[in-house]
Design a protein around this motif. Structure first.
Motif, mmCIF file in Angstrom:
data_model
loop_
_atom_site.group_PDB
_atom_site.id
_atom_site.type_symbol
_atom_site.label_atom_id
_atom_site.label_comp_id
_atom_site.label_asym_id
_atom_site.label_seq_id
_atom_site.Cartn_x
_atom_site.Cartn_y
_atom_site.Cartn_z
ATOM 1 N N THR A 11 17.524 -94.716 -29.583
ATOM 2 C CA THR A 11 18.593 -94.044 -30.325
ATOM 3 C C THR A 11 18.631 -94.504 -31.777
ATOM 4 N N TYR A 72 23.129 -86.554 -18.323
ATOM 5 C CA TYR A 72 22.596 -87.733 -19.002
ATOM 6 C C TYR A 72 21.075 -87.710 -19.049
ATOM 7 N N TYR A 112 24.600 -89.261 -27.911
ATOM 8 C CA TYR A 112 25.635 -88.728 -27.012
ATOM 9 C C TYR A 112 25.398 -89.218 -25.586
ATOM 10 N N LEU A 115 25.924 -93.319 -25.686
ATOM 11 C CA LEU A 115 27.140 -93.929 -26.196
ATOM 12 C C LEU A 115 28.432 -93.266 -25.741
ATOM 13 N N SER A 116 28.357 -92.063 -25.194
ATOM 14 C CA SER A 116 29.581 -91.379 -24.776
ATOM 15 C C SER A 116 30.213 -92.100 -23.583
ATOM 16 N N PRO A 117 31.501 -92.465 -23.677
ATOM 17 C CA PRO A 117 32.146 -93.179 -22.563
ATOM 18 C C PRO A 117 32.339 -92.295 -21.333
ATOM 19 N N ASP A 118 32.268 -90.982 -21.509
ATOM 20 C CA ASP A 118 32.476 -90.062 -20.398
ATOM 21 C C ASP A 118 31.181 -89.706 -19.670
ATOM 22 N N MET A 119 30.047 -90.214 -20.160
ATOM 23 C CA MET A 119 28.764 -89.850 -19.580
ATOM 24 C C MET A 119 28.497 -90.656 -18.311
ATOM 25 N N GLN A 121 26.079 -92.253 -16.082
ATOM 26 C CA GLN A 121 24.695 -92.713 -16.171
ATOM 27 C C GLN A 121 24.153 -93.236 -14.844
#
Length: 280
Positions: A11, A72, A112, A115-119, A121
């Motif tokens: 990233t 993801y 995205y 780093l997205s907290p809603d993703m 993984q």
């Protein structure tokens, strides 16, 4: 070292590549552009290593499927595909003028995803309908097409901005400029769209075969199927207009922009609609 760390490194490497390309373009400093190419190549390799590592992690968990099954994982592969397609086009056309606008979507996609907290993984088992080799063929084909369209979108924006700025002075860049002539950018858009159209077509075909294997029908007008077809028609219109009607320049660039808007809705927008293809 796990896949998450590798993808975090990728990233920031994509971000550094964009910065190098911007510096080379803004300050007319070719070594910065060369550094951008090297960093993009390194970012793509680390990105690929992260994909392979996640596949290995899946096997360690006893799941063992290709990391292409959720939002993801698709974003991670999308970023890699953009980097790969851009490097192919840069080598083919021997210009780095569109490096920043082409690599930026790879950075955004991976940032995205990482780093997205809603993703979500987590690596999870596949539902029975997804347990097919057609999944890998379908997703890889579609995302190579999407990646090419992302690169074409970046070149199209560059063309539109530069065409507006060049209008009072003509279409040719000043001597010593790192900006290619307008006809080179126009051909870049066209060639990149051909690349993407080919892979999107393969993706739709493999998706139809997979759908018949999983659900007993080739086409069901699921929202993603419908929007994939709409996207296909937009780019088919672009190629038809260029080959048959002889359209060039800003008209083709704007159709490319419209096509990528359809790609984004096909990818993300249909998640808001009920259907079999919604990424979680």
């Amino acid at each position: 070292m796990d896949s998450g760390l590798l993808l975090s490194i990728a990233t920031f490497a994509y971000a550094l590549a964009v910065a190098c390309y911007v510096a080379g373009f803004a300050f007319k400093f070719p070594p910065a552009g060369k550094a951008g190419t090297a960093v993009t190549g390194a970012a793509a390799l680390v990105n690929l290593a992260g994909i392979i590592m996640r596949w290995v992690e899946s096997h360690r968990l006893g799941i063992g499927h290709a990391p292409l099954s959720n939002l993801y994982e698709s974003l991670v592969f999308f970023a890699f595909a953009i980097g790969l397609v851009y490097l192919i086009m840069e080598r083919k056309f021997r210009t780095r003028a569109f490096g920043a606008v082409a690599v930026l979507p790879a950075f955004i996609a991976l940032a995205y995803a990482s780093l997205s907290p809603d993703m979500d993984q987590q690596i999870k088992p596949l539902i029975p309908a997804l347990q097919s080799n057609w999944l890998t063929a379908h997703v890889i084909s579609c995302f190579l097409g999407y990646a090419a369209f992302a690169v074409a979108f970046g070149i199209s924006l560059l063309y539109i901005v530069l065409a507006k700025n060049r209008e009072p002075r003509g279409d040719e860049p000043a001597a010593g400029s790192l900006i290619p002539p307008a006809d080179v950018l126009d051909d870049l858009i066209y060639q990149t769209v051909i690349f993407g159209f080919f892979f999107l077509s393969i993706g739709i075909i493999t998706g139809a075969v997979w759908a018949n294997t999983a659900w007993g029908r080739y086409w069901g007008w699921d929202p993603k199927e419908t929007w994939s077809l709409i996207t296909w028609f937009i780019y088919a219109t672009l190629l038809h207009a260029r080959l048959i009607r002889g359209w060039q320049g800003k008209t083709i660039a704007w159709i490319s922009v419209a096509g990528f808007a359809a790609v984004i809705f096909t990818y993300f927008g249909v998640n808001l609609l009920p259907g079999l293809h919604s990424y979680q």
